[in-house]
Each structure stands twice: as structure tokens, then as C-alpha cells.
Scaffold this active site. Structure first.
Site, PDB file in Angstrom:
ATOM      1  N   LYS A 262      30.981  86.107  51.591  1.00  0.00           N
ATOM      2  CA  LYS A 262      31.821  87.296  51.807  1.00  0.00           C
ATOM      3  C   LYS A 262      31.711  87.831  53.225  1.00  0.00           C
ATOM      4  O   LYS A 262      32.693  88.104  53.881  1.00  0.00           O
ATOM      5  CB  LYS A 262      31.410  88.478  50.907  1.00  0.00           C
ATOM      6  CG  LYS A 262      31.289  88.218  49.464  1.00  0.00           C
ATOM      7  CD  LYS A 262      30.973  89.510  48.708  1.00  0.00           C
ATOM      8  CE  LYS A 262      29.663  90.184  49.045  1.00  0.00           C
ATOM      9  NZ  LYS A 262      28.456  89.488  48.643  1.00  0.00           N
TER      10      LYS A 262
ATOM     11  N   ARG B  94      29.108  97.843  44.210  1.00  0.00           N
ATOM     12  CA  ARG B  94      28.175  96.963  43.511  1.00  0.00           C
ATOM     13  C   ARG B  94      27.993  97.420  42.060  1.00  0.00           C
ATOM     14  O   ARG B  94      27.403  96.696  41.269  1.00  0.00           O
ATOM     15  CB  ARG B  94      26.788  97.012  44.170  1.00  0.00           C
ATOM     16  CG  ARG B  94      26.678  96.327  45.522  1.00  0.00           C
ATOM     17  CD  ARG B  94      26.302  94.881  45.339  1.00  0.00           C
ATOM     18  NE  ARG B  94      25.245  94.334  46.154  1.00  0.00           N
ATOM     19  CZ  ARG B  94      25.275  94.048  47.447  1.00  0.00           C
ATOM     20  NH1 ARG B  94      26.292  94.373  48.175  1.00  0.00           N
ATOM     21  NH2 ARG B  94      24.266  93.455  48.039  1.00  0.00           N
TER      22      ARG B  94
ATOM     23  N   ARG C 195      20.303  80.840  55.399  1.00  0.00           N
ATOM     24  CA  ARG C 195      21.111  81.700  56.281  1.00  0.00           C
ATOM     25  C   ARG C 195      20.334  82.137  57.509  1.00  0.00           C
ATOM     26  O   ARG C 195      19.147  82.428  57.439  1.00  0.00           O
ATOM     27  CB  ARG C 195      21.513  82.987  55.546  1.00  0.00           C
ATOM     28  CG  ARG C 195      22.496  82.794  54.501  1.00  0.00           C
ATOM     29  CD  ARG C 195      23.282  84.044  54.264  1.00  0.00           C
ATOM     30  NE  ARG C 195      22.518  85.195  53.850  1.00  0.00           N
ATOM     31  CZ  ARG C 195      23.071  86.213  53.196  1.00  0.00           C
ATOM     32  NH1 ARG C 195      24.346  86.196  52.896  1.00  0.00           N
ATOM     33  NH2 ARG C 195      22.347  87.246  52.849  1.00  0.00           N
TER      34      ARG C 195
ATOM     35  N   ARG D 236      17.039  86.945  57.607  1.00  0.00           N
ATOM     36  CA  ARG D 236      16.892  88.278  57.016  1.00  0.00           C
ATOM     37  C   ARG D 236      15.640  88.312  56.159  1.00  0.00           C
ATOM     38  O   ARG D 236      15.338  87.346  55.463  1.00  0.00           O
ATOM     39  CB  ARG D 236      18.098  88.568  56.132  1.00  0.00           C
ATOM     40  CG  ARG D 236      19.213  89.247  56.867  1.00  0.00           C
ATOM     41  CD  ARG D 236      20.447  89.303  56.043  1.00  0.00           C
ATOM     42  NE  ARG D 236      20.271  89.848  54.697  1.00  0.00           N
ATOM     43  CZ  ARG D 236      21.286  90.168  53.900  1.00  0.00           C
ATOM     44  NH1 ARG D 236      22.523  89.987  54.316  1.00  0.00           N
ATOM     45  NH2 ARG D 236      21.072  90.651  52.697  1.00  0.00           N
TER      46      ARG D 236
ATOM     47  N   ARG E 186      17.711  89.317  43.808  1.00  0.00           N
ATOM     48  CA  ARG E 186      19.058  89.753  44.201  1.00  0.00           C
ATOM     49  C   ARG E 186      20.130  89.073  43.362  1.00  0.00           C
ATOM     50  O   ARG E 186      21.120  89.694  42.980  1.00  0.00           O
ATOM     51  CB  ARG E 186      19.279  89.464  45.691  1.00  0.00           C
ATOM     52  CG  ARG E 186      18.451  90.384  46.566  1.00  0.00           C
ATOM     53  CD  ARG E 186      18.422  89.925  48.011  1.00  0.00           C
ATOM     54  NE  ARG E 186      19.728  89.887  48.609  1.00  0.00           N
ATOM     55  CZ  ARG E 186      20.063  89.083  49.613  1.00  0.00           C
ATOM     56  NH1 ARG E 186      19.182  88.241  50.121  1.00  0.00           N
ATOM     57  NH2 ARG E 186      21.270  89.119  50.119  1.00  0.00           N
TER      58      ARG E 186
HETATM   59  P1  AMP Z   1      23.954  92.604  51.355  1.00  0.00           P
HETATM   60  O1  AMP Z   1      23.812  92.476  52.824  1.00  0.00           O
HETATM   61  O2  AMP Z   1      25.356  93.025  50.933  1.00  0.00           O
HETATM   62  O3  AMP Z   1      23.470  91.389  50.596  1.00  0.00           O
HETATM   63  O4  AMP Z   1      23.007  93.815  50.917  1.00  0.00           O
HETATM   64  C1  AMP Z   1      21.612  93.773  51.142  1.00  0.00           C
HETATM   65  C2  AMP Z   1      20.909  94.812  50.295  1.00  0.00           C
HETATM   66  O5  AMP Z   1      21.406  96.118  50.611  1.00  0.00           O
HETATM   67  C3  AMP Z   1      21.100  94.683  48.792  1.00  0.00           C
HETATM   68  O6  AMP Z   1      20.182  93.758  48.218  1.00  0.00           O
HETATM   69  C4  AMP Z   1      20.830  96.124  48.329  1.00  0.00           C
HETATM   70  O7  AMP Z   1      19.445  96.418  48.358  1.00  0.00           O
HETATM   71  C5  AMP Z   1      21.475  96.942  49.445  1.00  0.00           C
HETATM   72  N1  AMP Z   1      22.898  97.260  49.202  1.00  0.00           N
HETATM   73  C6  AMP Z   1      23.972  96.859  49.927  1.00  0.00           C
HETATM   74  N2  AMP Z   1      25.120  97.347  49.434  1.00  0.00           N
HETATM   75  C7  AMP Z   1      24.781  98.076  48.349  1.00  0.00           C
HETATM   76  C8  AMP Z   1      25.525  98.833  47.391  1.00  0.00           C
HETATM   77  N3  AMP Z   1      26.858  98.917  47.448  1.00  0.00           N
HETATM   78  N4  AMP Z   1      24.827  99.466  46.400  1.00  0.00           N
HETATM   79  C9  AMP Z   1      23.481  99.391  46.331  1.00  0.00           C
HETATM   80  N5  AMP Z   1      22.732  98.687  47.196  1.00  0.00           N
HETATM   81  C10 AMP Z   1      23.353  98.034  48.206  1.00  0.00           C
END
Ligand code: AMP
Length: 215
Positions: free
Chosen positions: A14, A89, A125, A158, A169
Site C-alpha cells: 500500500k 484500521r 523491507r 523499520r 501485526r
Molecule cells: P504502518 O506503517 O501502517 O504499518 O503502521 C505502523 C504501526 O503504526 C502499526 O503497527 C500501529 O501500531 C500504528 N498505526 C498506524 N496506523 C494506525 C491506525 N490507523 N490505527 C491504529 N494504529 C495505527
């Protein structure tokens, strides 16, 4: 403001696609994960609240996320065409987004991928420390190992892309995702994209899909 929501597991591509399409088509890419990581780096109040959740691979509470996204939308020009990556989410997040009079979610793109493939995709990644450009050691390698093709910056992993956090996750994602898919399917705006294809092939399909929605 016209909004397209990108749904899909962590590692489904994404963010990579959103970043590229924002660069090539002038869309605004909003990634809640990127916002949280920036807040953690800068040690803001939000960053301090969020850090433990990200480190464990858990979701940051809805009230924090909803406040954050409302602030961001509030600061954007009205004519923005937004690709929303990583939000919503949860169902409360999806509902808040639909209640806002200033934003119209007209399309939800689901990046469909076999969960078995996710661990390899996530643990491989790498991201440029300087410009944020995403790479993958196997699927999207940089020309020179460890160095960003775009700006020459250092590529880093990361902290939540380690195998144990990745497994949490993916489990968290699987628990929430079906309700979101059902919700957007009910609104008749859900489109699937086969995310198990080369980055450029997916990008072409997505560009066509997005141009049919963003006028
Ligand atoms: P991502 O980069 O989208 O994979 O997000 C990394 C981390 O950020 C996730 O594992 C969550 O801990 C937090 N996070 C990102 N977006 C959200 C969201 N919309 N709601 C809750 N936690 C989020």
C-alpha cells in the site's frame, strides 16, 4: 476533499504504491504509520504515547488516531486528492471518516495477498532514512545494496519489521480487516487489487482505477 482508502495487510505494498502515485499524479499521500514514526523520532507528546504500541505491533488507540487524522485533514487545502494509507484500521475510525462533512471516501482499494507471503515481504523491507523511499531486498532491490536510488541516503529496516513484531501485526490486521472490507463492500465502493504482482504492473492498474474516481 476526495479520499481513496488503501486497505491491506502490512507488507501488501500500500505504502509503496501510494508514495509513487502521489509523486507521479500529484495526489496527497497520508500515511498514519509515517506520521507516528515521525512523532516518535521527534519525541512529541503523540510520539511518547504511541511508541509502545508500535514497538509491540499493536494498534494505537482510536481516540489518538482520530485526533491525529482530523488535525491532518484540517491542514490540507480543500481541493486535495488524498490517498489514505493505514487509516482506517478499525470500524470506529471508518465511521468517523464517513461522518466528516469535508471528506468524501469514494473508493476503497483492497490490496489482496496471501498471508503466507507477508512475513517475507515485511522482514525484507528497507526504507531510505533520508527521503523515505521504500525498497525490498528481494522484490525491489536498490541498484547499490544499502543505498537509496533516489537520493543516495542510507537504507534502514523499520524496528517493527522484525519477525516477532511482524507476526503480531499480521494477527492484529486479520482480526480487524474483515469488518472493514464488509463495510466498504456494503457501500459498494470496494475494489480488489491483486497485490502479488510486480510493483509496476500494480501501479498501472491502480493509476487507471484512481483516474476513474479522481476527476
Ligand atoms: P504502518 O506503517 O501502517 O504499518 O503502521 C505502523 C504501526 O503504526 C502499526 O503497527 C500501529 O501500531 C500504528 N498505526 C498506524 N496506523 C494506525 C491506525 N490507523 N490505527 C491504529 N494504529 C495505527
Amino acid at each position: 476533499m476526495d479520499v481513496v482508502v488503501f486497505l491491506g495487510a502490512p507488507g501488501s505494498g500500500k505504502g509503496t504504491q501510494a508514495k509513487r502515485l502521489a509523486d507521479s499524479h500529484g495526489y496527497t499521500h497520508l500515511s498514519t504509520g509515517d506520521m507516528l514514526r515521525a512523532a516518535i523520532r521527534e519525541e512529541t507528546t503523540l510520539g511518547k504515547k504511541a511508541k509502545g504500541f508500535l514497538d509491540r505491533g499493536e494498534l494505537v488507540p482510536d481516540d489518538v488516531m482520530i485526533g491525529l487524522i482530523e488535525d491532518r485533514f484540517g491542514a490540507l487545502p480543500k481541493a486535495s486528492r488524498v490517498l489514505l494509507d493505514g487509516f482506517p484500521r478499525t470500524m470506529p475510525q471508518a465511521e468517523v471518516l464517513d461522518e466528516k462533512p469535508t471528506t468524501e471516501v469514494g473508493l476503497a482499494v483492497h490490496f489482496k495477498l496471501d498471508p503466507e507471503a507477508l512475513v517475507v515481504r515485511l522482514t525484507g523491507r528497507r526504507t531510505c532514512k533520508q527521503c523515505g523511499e521504500p525498497f525490498h531486498v528481494k522484490f525491489l532491490p536498490p541498484k547499490k545494496a544499502g543505498i537509496c536510488d533516489k537520493c543516495g541516503g542510507e537504507l534502514v529496516q523499520r524496528s517493527d519489521d522484525t519477525e516477532s513484531v511482524v507476526r503480531t501485526r499480521i494477527a492484529v490486521f486479520q482480526k480487524q480487516n474483515q469488518s472493514l472490507l464488509d463495510y466498504y463492500k456494503g457501500r459498494k465502493i470496494l475494489r480488489d487489487i491483486d497485490a502479488d504482482r510486480p510493483v509496476d504492473v500494480i501501479r498501472k492498474d491502480l493509476a487507471a482505477l484512481l483516474s476513474s474516481w479522481f476527476k
